[in-house]
Structures are given as C-alpha cells and as structure tokens.
Design an enzyme around this catalytic site. Structure first.
Site, PDB file in Angstrom:
ATOM      1  N   GLY A 230       0.829  -1.207   0.000  1.00 17.20           N
ATOM      2  CA  GLY A 230       0.000   0.000   0.000  1.00 17.20           C
ATOM      3  C   GLY A 230       0.857   1.249   0.000  1.00 17.20           C
ATOM      4  O   GLY A 230       2.007   1.235  -0.457  1.00 17.20           O
ATOM      5  N   SER A 231       0.296   2.314   0.528  1.00 10.71           N
ATOM      6  CA  SER A 231       0.951   3.627   0.404  1.00 10.71           C
ATOM      7  C   SER A 231       2.047   3.829   1.449  1.00 10.71           C
ATOM      8  O   SER A 231       2.068   3.160   2.490  1.00 10.71           O
ATOM      9  CB  SER A 231      -0.111   4.719   0.541  1.00 10.71           C
ATOM     10  OG  SER A 231      -0.682   4.627   1.826  1.00 10.71           O
ATOM     11  N   GLU A 250       5.541  -3.329   0.931  1.00 12.00           N
ATOM     12  CA  GLU A 250       5.633  -3.067  -0.517  1.00 12.00           C
ATOM     13  C   GLU A 250       4.933  -1.734  -0.738  1.00 12.00           C
ATOM     14  O   GLU A 250       3.707  -1.661  -0.726  1.00 12.00           O
ATOM     15  CB  GLU A 250       4.918  -4.170  -1.306  1.00 12.00           C
ATOM     16  CG  GLU A 250       5.562  -5.525  -1.205  1.00 12.00           C
ATOM     17  CD  GLU A 250       6.846  -5.640  -2.005  1.00 12.00           C
ATOM     18  OE1 GLU A 250       7.147  -4.736  -2.803  1.00 12.00           O
ATOM     19  OE2 GLU A 250       7.554  -6.630  -1.809  1.00 12.00           O
ATOM     20  N   LEU A 251       5.717  -0.671  -0.948  1.00 12.26           N
ATOM     21  CA  LEU A 251       5.127   0.682  -0.953  1.00 12.26           C
ATOM     22  C   LEU A 251       5.182   1.303  -2.360  1.00 12.26           C
ATOM     23  O   LEU A 251       5.227   0.593  -3.346  1.00 12.26           O
ATOM     24  CB  LEU A 251       5.844   1.538   0.089  1.00 12.26           C
ATOM     25  CG  LEU A 251       5.935   0.895   1.485  1.00 12.26           C
ATOM     26  CD1 LEU A 251       6.721   1.769   2.444  1.00 12.26           C
ATOM     27  CD2 LEU A 251       4.554   0.593   2.054  1.00 12.26           C
ATOM     28  N   GLU A 378       4.693  10.119  -5.734  1.00 14.82           N
ATOM     29  CA  GLU A 378       4.080   9.056  -6.524  1.00 14.82           C
ATOM     30  C   GLU A 378       2.749   9.574  -7.062  1.00 14.82           C
ATOM     31  O   GLU A 378       1.852   9.905  -6.276  1.00 14.82           O
ATOM     32  CB  GLU A 378       3.845   7.844  -5.636  1.00 14.82           C
ATOM     33  CG  GLU A 378       3.134   6.742  -6.367  1.00 14.82           C
ATOM     34  CD  GLU A 378       2.792   5.562  -5.488  1.00 14.82           C
ATOM     35  OE1 GLU A 378       2.276   5.770  -4.383  1.00 14.82           O
ATOM     36  OE2 GLU A 378       3.027   4.436  -5.935  1.00 14.82           O
TER      37      GLU A 378
HETATM   38  N1  NAI Z   1       4.948  -1.822  -3.868  1.00 11.96           N
HETATM   39  C1  NAI Z   1       3.849  -2.448  -4.262  1.00 11.96           C
HETATM   40  O1  NAI Z   1       3.903  -3.633  -4.575  1.00 11.96           O
HETATM   41  C2  NAI Z   1       2.526  -1.724  -4.345  1.00 11.96           C
HETATM   42  C3  NAI Z   1       2.262  -0.528  -3.722  1.00 11.96           C
HETATM   43  N2  NAI Z   1       1.021   0.060  -3.829  1.00 11.96           N
HETATM   44  C4  NAI Z   1       0.757   1.357  -3.220  1.00 11.96           C
HETATM   45  O2  NAI Z   1      -0.549   1.360  -2.653  1.00 11.96           O
HETATM   46  C5  NAI Z   1      -1.125   2.664  -2.717  1.00 11.96           C
HETATM   47  C6  NAI Z   1      -2.540   2.599  -3.251  1.00 11.96           C
HETATM   48  O3  NAI Z   1      -3.303   1.614  -2.657  1.00 11.96           O
HETATM   49  P1  NAI Z   1      -4.345   1.969  -1.473  1.00 11.96           P
HETATM   50  O4  NAI Z   1      -5.245   0.780  -1.333  1.00 11.96           O
HETATM   51  O5  NAI Z   1      -4.959   3.300  -1.715  1.00 11.96           O
HETATM   52  O6  NAI Z   1      -3.323   2.072  -0.276  1.00 11.96           O
HETATM   53  P2  NAI Z   1      -3.556   2.397   1.273  1.00 11.96           P
HETATM   54  O7  NAI Z   1      -2.178   2.461   1.851  1.00 11.96           O
HETATM   55  O8  NAI Z   1      -4.459   3.519   1.472  1.00 11.96           O
HETATM   56  O9  NAI Z   1      -4.327   1.107   1.840  1.00 11.96           O
HETATM   57  C7  NAI Z   1      -3.778  -0.183   1.737  1.00 11.96           C
HETATM   58  C8  NAI Z   1      -4.380  -1.067   2.816  1.00 11.96           C
HETATM   59  O10 NAI Z   1      -3.971  -0.606   4.106  1.00 11.96           O
HETATM   60  C9  NAI Z   1      -5.115  -0.475   4.958  1.00 11.96           C
HETATM   61  N3  NAI Z   1      -4.817   0.564   5.942  1.00 11.96           N
HETATM   62  C10 NAI Z   1      -5.077   1.898   5.860  1.00 11.96           C
HETATM   63  N4  NAI Z   1      -4.624   2.532   6.970  1.00 11.96           N
HETATM   64  C11 NAI Z   1      -4.073   1.584   7.763  1.00 11.96           C
HETATM   65  C12 NAI Z   1      -3.403   1.622   9.015  1.00 11.96           C
HETATM   66  N5  NAI Z   1      -3.220   2.758   9.682  1.00 11.96           N
HETATM   67  N6  NAI Z   1      -2.927   0.461   9.535  1.00 11.96           N
HETATM   68  C13 NAI Z   1      -3.075  -0.699   8.872  1.00 11.96           C
HETATM   69  N7  NAI Z   1      -3.709  -0.803   7.670  1.00 11.96           N
HETATM   70  C14 NAI Z   1      -4.195   0.324   7.116  1.00 11.96           C
HETATM   71  C15 NAI Z   1      -6.233  -0.156   4.001  1.00 11.96           C
HETATM   72  O11 NAI Z   1      -7.471  -0.413   4.592  1.00 11.96           O
HETATM   73  C16 NAI Z   1      -5.897  -1.086   2.830  1.00 11.96           C
HETATM   74  O12 NAI Z   1      -6.332  -2.400   3.090  1.00 11.96           O
HETATM   75  C17 NAI Z   1      -0.196   3.447  -3.599  1.00 11.96           C
HETATM   76  O13 NAI Z   1       0.576   4.297  -2.816  1.00 11.96           O
HETATM   77  C18 NAI Z   1       0.690   2.390  -4.240  1.00 11.96           C
HETATM   78  O14 NAI Z   1       1.950   2.771  -4.596  1.00 11.96           O
HETATM   79  C19 NAI Z   1       0.016  -0.541  -4.514  1.00 11.96           C
HETATM   80  C20 NAI Z   1       0.239  -1.728  -5.126  1.00 11.96           C
HETATM   81  C21 NAI Z   1       1.502  -2.391  -5.121  1.00 11.96           C
END
Ligand code: NAI
Ligand SMILES: O=C(O)[C@H](O)CS(=O)(=O)O
Length: 478
Positions: A230-231, A250-251, A378
């Site tokens: 995620g982010s 994985e960010l 990003e």
């Molecule tokens: N390096 C990699 O392989 C990848 C990285 N990403 C990154 O993911 C981001 C986009 O995806 P989103 O779903 O919007 O990301 P996000 O970081 O907002 O959410 C990802 C997950 O984390 C959970 N989450 C949110 N706050 C949390 C907390 N405080 N503690 C624990 N879990 C929490 C969310 O509910 C969701 O399930 C982009 O920044 C992108 O670069 C996305 C795909 C692959």
C-alpha cells in the site's frame, strides 16, 4: 450482495459499524454492501488463527497444502471470467486487464503449490569450527505462525495472493485484511480456497477500514508477521505500530525509465504507453518519469503523444477500452490538481490534462522540474513526465534523485551501457529493454529507499514467512 468477515469459516452477518458500500468507479452503480468488522472481531480472528495454527496447520503435511493450492488454481481458472468481472466492477479496471490479473493470480497459486514441496533445510559442516568435531548440525524451515496480510485496491486478487499463497505454502495461518475499496474479490477468494479444501480458520477474512481493523491487527502480539502492500504513509505507520513482529512493506514509487539514442523506438513507444497508462497509472511500478537522450527526444515525444492519443478511454466493461476510471473522484481530483500545480510552475501539458468525475485523460507533461509533485511524489494516476538528458551519468543521477526505488526500465542496444546503468540505479529491480511496469510473479520484487522493506515473488515471500531453526547433536564418543 452483502458481505461480512469470515472467521473460522463462518460469515459474520451483523456489524456494530455503519454499513459501507462498494460502487463501480465508472458509473457509481452499486456493487456490494459491507458489514465492517471492529476491533473485537479482529481480536477473535487472531485468537482463532492462533488456535488453528496449532491444531490444524502444524499437522498438515506439505503434500496436502500443495494439493489445496493446486485445486484453488484449477477452480480460479474455471471461474476466471466471473472473477475478472468482479475486479472490473469494484476497481474499475478495464476488463482485458482484469482478465490478465486473473491469469497471473492462477500462476501465483501454481508457483506456491510447487514451492510447497521444496521447502528444504541444510546440513552444516560442524567440524569447521574449532571444537565442533563429533557434532552434527541441521537447519530446517518452520512456519512462523499467524500472518497478517493487508492489501491495496489496485491488484486486489494478485497482490493478495502474493501474500496468502506463500503463507499457506509455508504452513501458516492468515488474517486477510483487503482494501475496503475492493473487498468483493477478496470475499470470493476466501470462499474459493475453502472450496479447494482449506480448513476453517486457516484463512480468516476481516472486512473493514484500516483504522478499525488494520491498526489492531498490526498491534496484536499474537501475530508474528505483517505483510503489507500500500501507500508510504500507511507503511510508515505499520512499521511504527508493529512492535516486535516481522514486517514486509511493498510501498509506492515514481519509477524512472531511461531511453538511450540507440533504443528500438518502435518497441519503446508502445511499451511506455502501456507502462504509464495501464489501469490509469494506478500501478506502483507505473512509468512516471521518462528520461530520453536529447538526440531522439523530439522524435520520441511526437510519437509518444500520437500513440497516447489513440488510446480508447471509457467504460471498463467494454472489450476495446484501454483506460477506465480512477478508483474514486477524490483521487482523480487530487491528480488533476497536481497537473495544474505543475503547469502553474511552468510545466507543459503535451496531451490530456482534463478530468470528468473519475475519468482523467492520459496526460503527458514536459518542462517539468524535480520539485514538482508530478515528478517528486508518486502520482498513482495516468500522468507521465518526459525529460531530456545529455549523458548517461546525468540520466542515472536524475533517475536516482527520488525518495523511492522500486523498479526501473533501461532501453539500449549497448550491452555494456545496459549493465553499467542497471548497476548504478538505486532500485530493487531493473528491466533492460522493458518497462519498469513489467513484473513476473516469480522474480524477487520489492523496493529500496522508501519503496519498502523485504521482497515478494513467491519463493522470496515464502522464505520470509518461515523461521530458520537450528538443531545440533553432540554424538557420544565410542
Ligand atoms: N509496492 C507495491 O507492490 C505496491 C504498492 N502500492 C501502493 O498502494 C497505494 C494505493 O493503494 P491503497 O489501497 O490506496 O493504499 P492504502 O495504503 O491507502 O491502503 C492499503 C491497505 O492498508 C489499509 N490501511 C489503511 N490505513 C491503515 C493503518 N493505519 N494500519 C493498517 N492498515 C491500514 C487499508 O485499509 C488497505 O487495506 C499506492 O501508494 C501504491 O503505490 C500498490 C500496489 C503495489
Ligand atoms: O503485480 C504487479 O504488476 C505490480 O506489483 C502491481 S503494483 O505493485 O505495481 O501495483
């Protein structure tokens, strides 16, 4: 459709939290209603996962785990079209790309099934140490216990399986917290694995927000590992909250692609159109910064703009659609604002730049500088910047001028330059003559700098979901 968490094989049909809804990002049509879990549900899920690890998983032989994963792959293959449709509806991913995600997910399950039978250890030469003669030493891999898997919206099935499949192969139990934006494919996946023979409680599903469910899962000391995609801000918070457990992060990224003057432009142009705009750039290895050697800059830019303008933008349900919506209007507005900020500072919009609700047109920018958000952060949107360079050293320095370092692409026919450049790029992976956006599911994948910690790719994730145990014997003398 109403969906709730699944704990010990039983779906929760009541919730203390306000209901949440999943809507199609293209037309806002209703997809599903969610019954979100709360902290108490998470606690119960963790206890159940811990118990199931001891009572079920520790006893399950490798061949049985391999069979379950293989059957799951077969079932997913049979139902691939219905899974693709769900991803298209909940994420707004064009149907052709949704199908491609399912194909990769099937492979991930098959890789994991095959790996299950090859988790080996080693025999150590104990007599290499002074005083070690007469001793034997063995190293074996054991499952670590309860794994918490927290996943994002953009590859809801494949990125989840990159955590779940190796965790199962290794013999762990899992608590799966999918993105609340795309939980329907997650729900169907858990049901499919149950049908493939996974006993109750081995894979518990928690539906809910990051704050209500991700945080308590991360903090719980009964969980041995959190694997998160995620982010960056959420990754940072997980690292702080996780305490004494293993963490894989994985960010994000703002991936660079370097095009030297001897590159095969016919290939490069088409590849980078896909690499920058597939799934509206909501791919963390999406090509975001394209560095082009000055001698071919104008020629590349003309062809790149022309090919980008031929993309079909529209309804993700249609076979011919290349570019669909972004995940929601808030994200589309944010990305559009970044274009306007850059333009106000002197950047030029070569094509695109306009928005209608969740639809942001594929946008190419030039005349950018390294302090603009469209290059420094990003973008996670269909926005790419094209930047000229004179020398190899300059291109590498600009590519490395980032807080991120996930994957990069280098295009050249000169093998010496290709390897020299690959060695100098500060990223977890480099593709020579392919785009940063290309990923296979069996190579190590993960970033350096603020793109993350640890590696995925089935074999590598599996290794990190096991613990090395040493067993030594001192043999009695005759
Ligand atoms: N390096 C990699 O392989 C990848 C990285 N990403 C990154 O993911 C981001 C986009 O995806 P989103 O779903 O919007 O990301 P996000 O970081 O907002 O959410 C990802 C997950 O984390 C959970 N989450 C949110 N706050 C949390 C907390 N405080 N503690 C624990 N879990 C929490 C969310 O509910 C969701 O399930 C982009 O920044 C992108 O670069 C996305 C795909 C692959
Ligand atoms: O699996 C992939 O193609 C990528 O990992 C998706 S993402 O991580 O770049 O979003």
């Amino acid at each position: 459709m109403r969906i709730g968490s699944i704990i010990d094989g039983i779906e929760r049909t009541k919730s203390n939290q306000p209901a949440m809804y999943v809507k199609n990002p293209y037309n806002e049509e209703y997809v599903a209603e969610l019954l979100p879990a709360d902290e108490q549900d998470v606690k119960e899920a963790v206890q159940n996962s811990k118990d199931t690890f001891h009572t079920v998983m520790k006893q399950m032989p490798a061949h049985e785990r391999a069979d379950i994963l293989r059957r799951a792959a077969d079932l997913l293959e049979e139902r691939s079209e219905s899974f693709a449709e769900v991803i298209m509806l909940e994420a707004g991913k064009p149907i052709r790309y949704s199908r491609a995600e399912i194909d990769r997910s099937i492979q991930v399950l098959r890789f994991a099934s095959e790996m299950t039978k090859h988790i080996t250890g080693e025999v150590l030469p104990m007599d290499a140490a002074v005083g070690g003669s007469g001793r034997k030493g063995f190293v074996k891999r054991e499952p670590i216990g309860v794994v918490g898997a927290i996943t994002p919206f953009n590859f809801p099935l494949n990125l989840s399986l990159h955590k779940i499949a190796p965790a199962l192969a290794a013999g762990n139990t899992i608590i799966y917290k999918p993105a609340e934006k795309t939980p329907v494919s997650a729900y169907k996946l858990v049901q499919l694995l149950q049908e493939a023979g996974l006993p109750n409680g081995v894979l518990n599903l928690i539906i809910g927000t990051g704050q209500e469910t991700g945080v308590p899962l991360t903090r719980d000391d009964r969980v041995q590992k959190i694997t998160f995609t995620g982010s960056l801000p959420v990754g940072r918070s997980i690292q702080q909250e996780a305490g004494f457990k293993k963490v894989t992060l994985e960010l994000g990224s703002n991936s660079p692609n370097l095009i030297f003057e001897d590159a095969d432009l016919d290939h490069v142009v088409g590849a980078l159109v896909k690499g920058a705009f597939a799934f509206s750039g909501q791919v963390c290895i999406s090509a975001q910064r394209i560095y082009v050697q000055r001698t071919i800059y104008e020629m590349f830019l003309d062809r790149y703009v022309q090919e980008t303008e031929s993309l079909n933008v529209g309804n993700p349900a249609e076979e011919t659609t290349d570019i669909g919506p972004m995940i929601n209007e808030k994200e589309a507005k944010r990305a559009h604002q970044w274009i306007e900020d850059a333009a106000a500072k002197g950047a030029i919009v070569q094509t695109g730049g306009s928005r209608n609700k969740t639809m942001l047109k594929p946008t190419i920018m030039t005349n950018v500088t390294s302090n603009m958000k469209v290059t420094a952060e990003e973008v996670f949107a269909p926005i790419v910047s094209v930047i000229p360079f004179e020398t190899e050293a300059e291109a590498v320095a600009m590519a490395n001028d980032s807080i991120y370092g996930l994957q990069a692409g280098v295009f050249t026919k000169d093998i010496n330059r290709a390897f020299r450049t690959a060695d100098q790029l500060e990223t977890g992976g480099v593709w020579i003559n392919d785009i940063s956006t290309y990923r296979q599911d069996n190579h190590p994948y993960g970033g350096v700098k603020q793109s993350g910690i640890g590696k995925e790719g089935v074999k590598y994730a599996l290794e990190d979901m096991t613990e090395l145990k040493f067993i030594g014997i001192r043999l009695e003398e005759e």
